[in-house]
Design an enzyme around this catalytic site. Structure first.
Site, PDB file in Angstrom:
ATOM      1  N   GLY A  52       0.822  -1.220   0.000  1.00 38.77           N
ATOM      2  CA  GLY A  52       0.000   0.000   0.000  1.00 38.77           C
ATOM      3  C   GLY A  52       0.848   1.258   0.000  1.00 38.77           C
ATOM      4  O   GLY A  52       2.072   1.209   0.078  1.00 38.77           O
ATOM      5  N   GLY A  56       7.743   7.264   5.799  1.00 34.84           N
ATOM      6  CA  GLY A  56       6.796   7.921   4.884  1.00 34.84           C
ATOM      7  C   GLY A  56       7.404   9.071   4.101  1.00 34.84           C
ATOM      8  O   GLY A  56       6.706   9.768   3.365  1.00 34.84           O
ATOM      9  N   ARG A  59       3.428  13.406  -8.528  1.00 33.13           N
ATOM     10  CA  ARG A  59       3.553  12.504  -9.670  1.00 33.13           C
ATOM     11  C   ARG A  59       2.223  12.426 -10.412  1.00 33.13           C
ATOM     12  O   ARG A  59       1.166  12.357  -9.791  1.00 33.13           O
ATOM     13  CB  ARG A  59       3.955  11.136  -9.140  1.00 33.13           C
ATOM     14  CG  ARG A  59       4.046  10.073 -10.180  1.00 33.13           C
ATOM     15  CD  ARG A  59       4.873   8.915  -9.685  1.00 33.13           C
ATOM     16  NE  ARG A  59       4.101   7.997  -8.868  1.00 33.13           N
ATOM     17  CZ  ARG A  59       4.627   6.904  -8.299  1.00 33.13           C
ATOM     18  NH1 ARG A  59       5.903   6.635  -8.435  1.00 33.13           N
ATOM     19  NH2 ARG A  59       3.883   6.106  -7.583  1.00 33.13           N
ATOM     20  N   ASP A 101       4.014  -4.863  -7.522  1.00 28.76           N
ATOM     21  CA  ASP A 101       3.402  -3.589  -7.103  1.00 28.76           C
ATOM     22  C   ASP A 101       3.970  -2.428  -7.914  1.00 28.76           C
ATOM     23  O   ASP A 101       3.476  -1.309  -7.817  1.00 28.76           O
ATOM     24  CB  ASP A 101       3.614  -3.348  -5.604  1.00 28.76           C
ATOM     25  CG  ASP A 101       5.067  -3.473  -5.187  1.00 28.76           C
ATOM     26  OD1 ASP A 101       5.668  -4.526  -5.482  1.00 28.76           O
ATOM     27  OD2 ASP A 101       5.613  -2.527  -4.601  1.00 28.76           O
ATOM     28  N   ASN A 102       5.002  -2.692  -8.704  1.00 29.79           N
ATOM     29  CA  ASN A 102       5.565  -1.638  -9.547  1.00 29.79           C
ATOM     30  C   ASN A 102       5.243  -1.877 -11.020  1.00 29.79           C
ATOM     31  O   ASN A 102       5.889  -1.314 -11.895  1.00 29.79           O
ATOM     32  CB  ASN A 102       7.084  -1.558  -9.356  1.00 29.79           C
ATOM     33  CG  ASN A 102       7.449  -1.017  -7.977  1.00 29.79           C
ATOM     34  OD1 ASN A 102       6.638  -0.355  -7.339  1.00 29.79           O
ATOM     35  ND2 ASN A 102       8.658  -1.279  -7.526  1.00 29.79           N
ATOM     36  N   GLY A 104       2.676   3.601   1.407  1.00 32.46           N
ATOM     37  CA  GLY A 104       3.322   3.858   2.694  1.00 32.46           C
ATOM     38  C   GLY A 104       3.932   5.237   2.773  1.00 32.46           C
ATOM     39  O   GLY A 104       4.289   5.708   3.850  1.00 32.46           O
ATOM     40  N   ASP A 106       7.558   4.154 -10.824  1.00 27.81           N
ATOM     41  CA  ASP A 106       8.460   3.948  -9.682  1.00 27.81           C
ATOM     42  C   ASP A 106       9.929   3.855 -10.074  1.00 27.81           C
ATOM     43  O   ASP A 106      10.500   2.777 -10.165  1.00 27.81           O
ATOM     44  CB  ASP A 106       8.040   2.713  -8.868  1.00 27.81           C
ATOM     45  CG  ASP A 106       7.327   3.148  -7.597  1.00 27.81           C
ATOM     46  OD1 ASP A 106       7.241   4.367  -7.360  1.00 27.81           O
ATOM     47  OD2 ASP A 106       6.858   2.285  -6.850  1.00 27.81           O
TER      48      ASP A 106
HETATM   49  P1  AMP Z   1       8.798   0.891  -3.589  1.00 26.69           P
HETATM   50  O1  AMP Z   1      10.021   0.059  -3.377  1.00 26.69           O
HETATM   51  O2  AMP Z   1       9.068   2.363  -3.595  1.00 26.69           O
HETATM   52  O3  AMP Z   1       8.000   0.461  -4.759  1.00 26.69           O
HETATM   53  O4  AMP Z   1       7.897   0.661  -2.295  1.00 26.69           O
HETATM   54  C1  AMP Z   1       7.484  -0.591  -1.844  1.00 26.69           C
HETATM   55  C2  AMP Z   1       6.599  -0.422  -0.622  1.00 26.69           C
HETATM   56  O5  AMP Z   1       7.327   0.162   0.456  1.00 26.69           O
HETATM   57  C3  AMP Z   1       5.410   0.481  -0.826  1.00 26.69           C
HETATM   58  O6  AMP Z   1       4.348  -0.026  -0.071  1.00 26.69           O
HETATM   59  C4  AMP Z   1       5.876   1.811  -0.283  1.00 26.69           C
HETATM   60  O7  AMP Z   1       4.813   2.631   0.117  1.00 26.69           O
HETATM   61  C5  AMP Z   1       6.714   1.363   0.886  1.00 26.69           C
HETATM   62  N1  AMP Z   1       7.745   2.343   1.244  1.00 26.69           N
HETATM   63  C6  AMP Z   1       8.866   2.635   0.556  1.00 26.69           C
HETATM   64  N2  AMP Z   1       9.566   3.595   1.185  1.00 26.69           N
HETATM   65  C7  AMP Z   1       8.890   3.929   2.306  1.00 26.69           C
HETATM   66  C8  AMP Z   1       9.101   4.853   3.382  1.00 26.69           C
HETATM   67  N3  AMP Z   1      10.168   5.639   3.423  1.00 26.69           N
HETATM   68  N4  AMP Z   1       8.164   4.912   4.342  1.00 26.69           N
HETATM   69  C9  AMP Z   1       7.082   4.114   4.323  1.00 26.69           C
HETATM   70  N5  AMP Z   1       6.828   3.229   3.356  1.00 26.69           N
HETATM   71  C10 AMP Z   1       7.715   3.127   2.348  1.00 26.69           C
HETATM   72 MG    MG Z   2       6.419   0.984  -5.652  1.00 24.29          MG
END
Ligand code: AMP
Ligand code: MG
Length: 505
Positions: free
Chosen positions: A87, A123, A173, A249-250, A89, A259
């Site tokens: 989700g 976050g 974005r 998820d990407n 995050g 992403d």
């Molecule tokens: P990503 O690798 O950017 O595609 O993110 C994968 C998951 O990790 C997603 O659910 C993001 O929302 C969560 N996420 C990545 N970085 C953070 C962060 N700094 N704080 C909270 N959630 C994160």
């Molecule tokens: Mg992602």
């Protein structure tokens, strides 16, 4: 406060798919980047991106009127392992707008603070990785590759803790949607058939409205997603792009690249190239990308099976599995066809002509030459266009051993019907062919050392000039003017050898 004509279907039509949430407040917002061209395309009031108000708006301190920020739920396979709950995050969807071409586009924040999906994370996002999204996204867009795009980046004025404390940022974005394979997986994992059905209808209305109402709509959606992914990955491969984290998820169902974390463009051609610091097994290596796309597509198909079957009867399920498998098994052919289309353009071959197997072999042999002699992928293709006009010096200079190249060039000239120039005189048709090849093979790509140089100056010295100059260059990838020359050169080999990209966290 200037209003945006939001029309938030995701928030309104998909109850239970998201959590209403507010962005964190940035202590001292400062606008680092505003994409006025994209704002115009979205039909936004230009005032939204100007003046002191703009930083507060795009930091999330004062939301534009009409925004209904939500954190979206999704799941995903990360490096092959399934997480039933990921989700948003650190992201929030502000809402959707209809752009000037009548396309629905999401406007979303990234780095806007913790949400109920944050798990252990803060976050937040740092300036460097968010400016990186701008650079790579705008480069992809200029290359004609479907992509999410950055509308704005604001420095928040606070530090985020990474390996080192770094200046924080919020990225805005724009995406055709944020529907992912992982969105479907979230509901499939919970056995929530009603929501899966709702999500399928929503996705079809949004991305494939022509399929709405068809009895086989879920299967047709799978087919449409397969087609978009095949074209997208072929485009990546033909510019040497490595996404780096092709988790489910990407993978956007819209067919846009989404992403930009540890992604990079390849320099010397190497199918095994991996840049991501977290990709130890090479799962997301350059040459693996089409296989991973197929794997992700299979995960998407699994979520759709009950809808494709239409009942719980054994026979219907069996038929659904067969139909879904046919689409997944058909993916390599879709991909190969899209790849060949792109390669033919790069080789200067006329689309639709010639024998597929022979042209594939011609392209494969060319790539094998680039690999064997560690030739820069981008420059190799680019100089081939010069060779089409009889100017072979620059191409030859990229190779250490000319003999196998000469043999290949001879085959290519014959197939492309490009006779050697007589007394340096080149026909108008040949000139046009070379120009078409240059429109298929960029000169300027986001070279890793240039990207790092720009991000380091922005992060460490608050100097945005290298970023702005690089961005301007990336916006004209097919030109080769004197000002662009510095952006067309590969990094020194030593830099490339240890180049790693890190997750944009
Ligand atoms: P990503 O690798 O950017 O595609 O993110 C994968 C998951 O990790 C997603 O659910 C993001 O929302 C969560 N996420 C990545 N970085 C953070 C962060 N700094 N704080 C909270 N959630 C994160
Ligand atoms: Mg992602």
């Amino acid at each position: 406060m200037t209003a945006i004509a939001f029309d938030n279907t995701y928030a309104r039509q998909l109850e239970g798919f998201h959590v209403p949430w507010k962005p964190a407040t940035a202590p001292a917002p400062r606008l680092l980047y505003a994409n006025t061209a994209l704002a115009a395309e979205l039909g936004l009031d230009p005032a939204l991106l100007q003046g002191p108000q703009a930083a507060a708006t795009w930091a999330g301190n004062q939301l534009p009127e009409g925004a209904e920020p939500i954190a979206q739920a999704y799941a995903g396979h990360q490096f092959g392992g399934f997480s039933p709950q990921l989700g948003d995050g650190r992201a929030l969807l502000l809402g959707e707008v209809m752009d000037t071409s009548g396309r629905r586009r999401d406007i979303a924040f990234k780095g806007s603070g913790r949400t109920p999906f944050s798990r252990g994370g803060d976050g937040k996002a740092a300036v460097g990785p968010m400016l990186r999204e701008v650079l790579i996204g705008e480069a992809m867009h200029a290359l004609g590759i479907p992509t999410t795009r950055a509308l704005a980046v604001v420095a928040t004025g606070e530090r985020v803790m990474r390996e080192l404390p770094l200046p924080g940022a919020v990225l805005t974005r724009v995406a055709a949607s944020h529907l992912r394979v992982g969105t479907f997986q979230f509901y499939a994992a919970r056995g929530d058939l009603a929501r899966l059905r709702q999500l399928t209808d929503y996705t079809i209305h949004r991305h494939d409205p022509a399929l709405a109402g068809r009895p086989d709509a879920p299967l047709a959606l799978l087919q449409a997603v397969a087609q978009r992914q095949a074209r997208l990955i072929a485009q990546w491969m033909n510019v040497g792009f490595i996404h780096g984290v092709m988790n489910t998820d990407n993978m956007a169902l819209s067919g846009e690249t989404i992403d930009y974390g540890p992604c990079a463009f390849m320099e010397a051609y190497n199918p095994a190239a991996v840049f991501s610091s977290i990709d130890h097994g090479g799962r997301y290596a350059y040459a693996n990308q089409p296989h991973i796309a197929r794997w992700n597509l299979a995960r998407f198909a699994e979520t759709l099976l009950p809808l494709i079957a239409g009942s719980e009867e054994e026979a219907d399920t069996q038929r659904a599995v067969e139909q879904a498998m046919a689409v997944i098994d058909g993916f390599p052919a879709l991909y190969e066809a899209a790849l060949l289309d792109g390669q033919r353009a790069k080789l200067g071959l006329v689309a639709g002509s010639g024998d597929d197997a022979q042209d594939r072999q011609l392209a494969a042999d060319w790539l094998a030459l680039l690999e064997a002699q560690a030739v820069d992928f981008t420059l190799g293709w680019r100089r081939l266009a010069d060779a089409a006009e009889g100017r072979e010096q620059a191409l030859l200079a990229l190779f250490t051993d000319a003999a196998p190249l000469q043999a290949w060039l001879q085959r290519w000239r014959q197939r492309a019907d490009l006779p050697l120039a007589q007394d340096g005189v080149v026909s108008e048709a040949t000139t046009q062919r070379a120009a078409a090849m240059r429109r298929a093979s960029p000169f300027v790509i986001p070279r890793n050392h240039r990207v790092e140089e720009a991000l380091t100056a922005a992060t460490m010295d608050d100097d945005l000039q290298p970023f702005q100059r690089l961005l301007a260059a990336l916006q004209q990838p097919f030109s080769e003017t004197p000002e662009l020359l510095p952006y067309g050169q590969p990094a020194p080999a030593a830099v490339t050898a240890c180049y790693q990209t890190f997750c944009g966290t």
